[in-house]
Design a protein around this motif. Sequence first.
Motif, PDB file in Angstrom:
ATOM      1  N   ILE A 107      -7.668  -3.600   7.102  1.00  0.00           N
ATOM      2  CA  ILE A 107      -9.139  -3.719   7.110  1.00  0.00           C
ATOM      3  C   ILE A 107      -9.788  -2.504   7.771  1.00  0.00           C
ATOM      4  O   ILE A 107     -10.867  -2.081   7.363  1.00  0.00           O
ATOM      5  CB  ILE A 107      -9.648  -5.045   7.741  1.00  0.00           C
ATOM      6  N   HIS A 108      -9.101  -1.904   8.734  1.00  0.00           N
ATOM      7  CA  HIS A 108      -9.735  -0.761   9.410  1.00  0.00           C
ATOM      8  C   HIS A 108      -9.614   0.534   8.601  1.00  0.00           C
ATOM      9  O   HIS A 108     -10.507   1.381   8.672  1.00  0.00           O
ATOM     10  CB  HIS A 108      -9.212  -0.629  10.840  1.00  0.00           C
ATOM     11  N   ALA A 109      -8.559   0.664   7.806  1.00  0.00           N
ATOM     12  CA  ALA A 109      -8.482   1.820   6.886  1.00  0.00           C
ATOM     13  C   ALA A 109      -9.620   1.697   5.874  1.00  0.00           C
ATOM     14  O   ALA A 109     -10.287   2.684   5.537  1.00  0.00           O
ATOM     15  CB  ALA A 109      -7.126   1.851   6.191  1.00  0.00           C
ATOM     16  N   ALA A 110      -9.860   0.472   5.407  1.00  0.00           N
ATOM     17  CA  ALA A 110     -10.957   0.239   4.446  1.00  0.00           C
ATOM     18  C   ALA A 110     -12.308   0.506   5.115  1.00  0.00           C
ATOM     19  O   ALA A 110     -13.188   1.160   4.539  1.00  0.00           O
ATOM     20  CB  ALA A 110     -10.880  -1.191   3.926  1.00  0.00           C
ATOM     21  N   ARG A 111     -12.458   0.037   6.332  1.00  0.00           N
ATOM     22  CA  ARG A 111     -13.724   0.219   7.064  1.00  0.00           C
ATOM     23  C   ARG A 111     -14.037   1.699   7.237  1.00  0.00           C
ATOM     24  O   ARG A 111     -15.182   2.134   7.062  1.00  0.00           O
ATOM     25  CB  ARG A 111     -13.606  -0.464   8.433  1.00  0.00           C
TER      26      ARG A 111
END
Length: 278
Positions: A107-111
């Motif tokens: 989720i943080h790579a996407a964010r």
Amino acid sequence: MQNKVNKYLRSEMLPHIWCPGCGNGIVLGALTRAFGLLDCDQDNTVVVSGIGCSSRASGYLDFSTLHTTHGRALAFATGIKLARPELKVFVIMGDGDSTGIGGNHFIHAARRNIDLTAIIFNNSIYGMTGGQSSPLSPLNSKATTAPQGTLERPFDLPELARAAGATYVARGTTYHANMLTQLIKNGADHKGFSVVEAITACPISYGRRNKMGNGYDMLLWQKEHGIPVERARKLEPSEMEGKFAIGELHKSDAPEFTDIYERFIDEKQINHREAKKA
Ligand SMILES: Cc1ncc(C[n+]2csc(CCOP(=O)(O)OP(=O)(O)O)c2C)c(N)n1
């Protein structure tokens, strides 16, 4: 085409370790053909993977490859991309690797919308460790950890990726191998965090337990349940019950993280030089 892509394989590492009927070889084939379409330069392309049957794919590819730790492929890939933004970085993960132990990194790579191309081999199960349920195992499907069927709802991976900030999201299957090749290529051409979910069969640890037949039967299942997104969007939710959309599901533009980071460093260096002059 085959001659053009053979160079991307470490043929000395073959035969591969995957079981008869496993779809991982088809995903690897699609990925390899996508490298061919992209005319990938082996010295400037990196393939990073986590841990699992699917993550073994990096070992068969002739690039700078990193077979990292379970759930951490995106953390390694983020470091590589920040240090050397000019490199093309592909990240191979299983469904457990990317959304279970590695869900936070995902989720943080996407964010951040960092320019990585993530290919998620979704076989609905933890294959390598013998069939525990994963966050993408369908509701009520059987696993060693859920012998009577899992009571947990799965993530919808493309929805999760889009909501978290990924700017290219697609889903393909090993039955629709040519489409999968094109989706991976388009994901790699896109600047930002790209997610391609590849639905693949694990006849041994998933299919057998869930009475889905052999690898061939599981390919036919993908053919019947994967609905091209253009058609899926016109169908009623009741008509899509038990089915899933395939194709390019989401594409948007947003600032990319390594660009933002480089601009920040440049500004700081200019400010620092000016402060020294004054
Ligand atoms: C920190 C850590 N926890 C657990 C494991 C054991 N382990 C190895 S592979 C795996 C599951 C892999 O499943 P998935 O990511 O879905 O990939 P697949 O094998 O199905 O391709 C687990 C739990 C490990 N290697 N490291």
